[in-house]
Scaffold this motif. Structure first.
Motif, short mmCIF file in Angstrom:
data_model
loop_
_atom_site.label_atom_id
_atom_site.label_comp_id
_atom_site.label_asym_id
_atom_site.label_seq_id
_atom_site.Cartn_x
_atom_site.Cartn_y
_atom_site.Cartn_z
N HIS A 152 0.83 -1.20 0.00
CA HIS A 152 0.00 0.00 0.00
C HIS A 152 0.87 1.25 0.00
O HIS A 152 1.95 1.29 0.60
CB HIS A 152 -0.93 0.01 1.22
CG HIS A 152 -2.03 -1.00 1.13
ND1 HIS A 152 -3.35 -0.66 0.95
CD2 HIS A 152 -2.00 -2.37 1.19
CE1 HIS A 152 -4.09 -1.75 0.91
NE2 HIS A 152 -3.29 -2.80 1.06
N LYS A 187 -5.03 0.17 -3.40
CA LYS A 187 -3.80 0.20 -2.58
C LYS A 187 -3.17 1.59 -2.50
O LYS A 187 -2.02 1.72 -2.08
CB LYS A 187 -2.79 -0.81 -3.11
CG LYS A 187 -3.16 -2.27 -2.82
CD LYS A 187 -2.05 -3.21 -3.26
CE LYS A 187 -2.31 -4.65 -2.81
NZ LYS A 187 -3.51 -5.22 -3.41
N HIS A 189 -3.68 5.52 -1.02
CA HIS A 189 -4.43 6.27 -0.02
C HIS A 189 -3.91 7.72 0.01
O HIS A 189 -2.72 7.96 -0.21
CB HIS A 189 -4.26 5.64 1.36
CG HIS A 189 -4.46 4.16 1.38
ND1 HIS A 189 -5.67 3.57 1.66
CD2 HIS A 189 -3.60 3.13 1.10
CE1 HIS A 189 -5.55 2.26 1.58
NE2 HIS A 189 -4.30 1.96 1.24
N ILE A 223 -4.36 1.00 8.06
CA ILE A 223 -4.10 0.08 6.95
C ILE A 223 -3.37 -1.16 7.46
O ILE A 223 -3.56 -2.27 6.96
CB ILE A 223 -3.26 0.78 5.86
CG1 ILE A 223 -3.99 1.98 5.30
CG2 ILE A 223 -2.91 -0.19 4.73
CD1 ILE A 223 -3.11 2.91 4.47
#
Length: 472
Positions: A152, A187, A189, A223
């Motif tokens: 991520h 994935k 943010h 996350i």
């Protein structure tokens, strides 16, 4: 080249060029209705900080091309270096066990200039491909470590990281995410833009810094630290509005990254090679050591396309372990292009020989000082400037910081009035952004500021008359 004479422009049929442009040439960020109606400003020549359209009109280019014409246009020694390299070796295969002399020399030079242990270089074709490559390198690195879920990425609202499918997904500008395009979402943010001018009401800059750092840490934890691979950040956000973060921001965010084993990617496509008075801003300006730096634009001062990814010994030592028989299956036909690389080497030589970094410290401080004189004008909400990155933000109400309706396109109105006066600034809806060449003089700074002042004042008068603006 030397300043073009009137005879130079006689070769151009401007009407035919406008027609051909409208019929065949799709521009980056092509605005269909506007281009269909108004066409484009067709540029024919450049000399130092000035460019000329096909009619012979001269403009002081305070945009610096696209943040990139750092040493100025028309340098004969650059033209000679490029031509000489074309004669010696115009192209060489950059893959596997092939290399060329200029790519090797440039990689060595970049490792020398980059901070800390950033000793490894992957050459690309520009900024977008450098950031794209950084993303792939991060995936490769995490998989080599056996961290297959650590993929991520955290970026920021109003960030700009390029225009490929991936890099646009990393970016956080709403205008860059129109409904007609698709983007990666699962994935990637985005956390808050670190813009002190738009901090929540009542927050001091110190409070805002704590808010941003806490938000970042909370995002990682939500996350899962074992899932977050990297944080992408421009030292100063460029196309997002020349956002200069609160003092200590990058150091604090870097500390969070270290705490949770998150790579810090400094996107220095704009800020490197002198724009802030340093070859790289991360360490010299902001006191932070990234794991990866991406660069382009000022790397060649726009003379030829080239980008680079510079990364740490830590990453190299993990991915290049002996006996693993690994292959970094990624590359571009034109990465490490010998002619582009020679232009970068010559560009760096000119910056060092002419002491342009010292010049930027001086003239950049002067630009900061002069632009602040616009802060009291009607329409001006905020003036942001760090050396040769600058932005004026326009508002309908200084007290509330309320913006004009986007449809009014206030930045474009002011830009067009500047253009009519022989100055180019970059309009981005409610902003005018500037990034002039490193060679700009004090007199040219005065020209920029006074022309912009006239355009802002004229625009305010017109908006008052037609009722679009109530005054401040």
């Amino acid at each position: 080249m030397t300043t073009p004479t009137p005879a130079f422009f006689e070769q151009f049929d401007d009407e035919a060029l406008v027609a051909a442009d409208k019929a065949h040439y799709m521009h980056g960020y092509h605005v269909f209705d506007d281009h269909r109606e108004n066409g484009a400003l067709n540029i024919a020549a450049g000399d130092g900080a000035y460019i000329y359209d096909t009619k012979g009109n001269r403009y002081l280019d305070a945009v610096g091309g696209m943040w990139c014409t750092n040493i100025g246009l028309g340098r004969e020694e650059m033209a000679d270096a490029i031509a000489d390299q074309v004669r010696k070796l115009a192209y060489s295969n950059p893959f596997c066990d092939m290399a060329n002399v200029t790519a090797i020399e440039l990689s060595e030079k970049l490792a020398e200039l980059a901070p800390g242990d950033l000793n490894h270089v992957f050459l690309t074709t520009g900024g977008s491909t450098a950031v794209d490559t950084a993303y792939r390198l991060i995936q490769f690195y995490q998989n080599c470590r056996g961290k297959h879920d650590k993929k991520h990425i955290i970026s920021r609202v109003n960030a700009y990281h390029g225009s490929t499918f991936l890099t646009m997904s990393l970016g956080g500008k709403a205008a860059d995410h129109p409904a007609e395009f698709d983007f990666l979402q699962d994935k990637i943010h985005h956390i808050s833009c670190p813009n002190p001018y738009r901090a929540p009401e009542g927050m001091t800059e110190a409070d805002f810094l704590e808010f941003l750092v806490n938000e970042f840490e909370e995002k990682i934890l939500s996350i899962g630290a074992d899932n977050v691979a990297a944080f992408f950040a421009e030292p100063i956000m460029g196309s997002g509005g020349v956002i200069i973060p609160p003092t200590g921001y990058h150091q604090r965010m870097w500390e969070v990254c270290k705490r949770y084993d998150v790579l810090y990617v400094a996107d220095e496509v704009v800020t490197s090679f002198g724009r802030l008075g340093a070859f790289f801003a991360s360490d010299e300006v902001f006191g932070m050591q990234p794991d990866i730096i991406t660069t382009a634009k000022g790397l060649t001062s726009g003379y030829l396309p080239l980008g680079a990814l510079i990364f740490s010994d830590k990453i190299w030592n993990e991915i290049a372990q002996a006996g693993q028989e690994r292959c970094f299956a990624h590359g571009f036909t034109y990465s490490g292009h010998p002619v582009s690389c020679i232009s970068a080497l010559k560009n760096i030589e000119i910056i060092q020989r002419e002491k342009l970094l010292d010049h930027v410290q001086d003239v950049g401080s002067y630009l900061e000082e002069r632009l602040q004189t616009l802060a009291s004008l009607p329409l001006v909400g905020d003036v942001r400037c760090k050396k040769l990155m600058a932005c004026v933000e326009f508002v309908a109400d200084k007290r509330t910081k309320e913006l004009f309706p986007e449809a009014l396109n206030i930045g474009e109105k002011i830009h067009l009035k500047c253009q009519a006066r022989g100055l180019l600034v970059r309009p981005i809806v409610h902003l005018n952004v500037m990034s002039p060449p490193l060679t700009i003089t004090h007199a040219q700074v005065d020209e920029i500021v006074e022309t912009l002042r006239e355009a802002i004042e004229q625009t305010a008068e017109e908006l008052l008359k037609d009722g679009s603006y109530a005054g401040n």
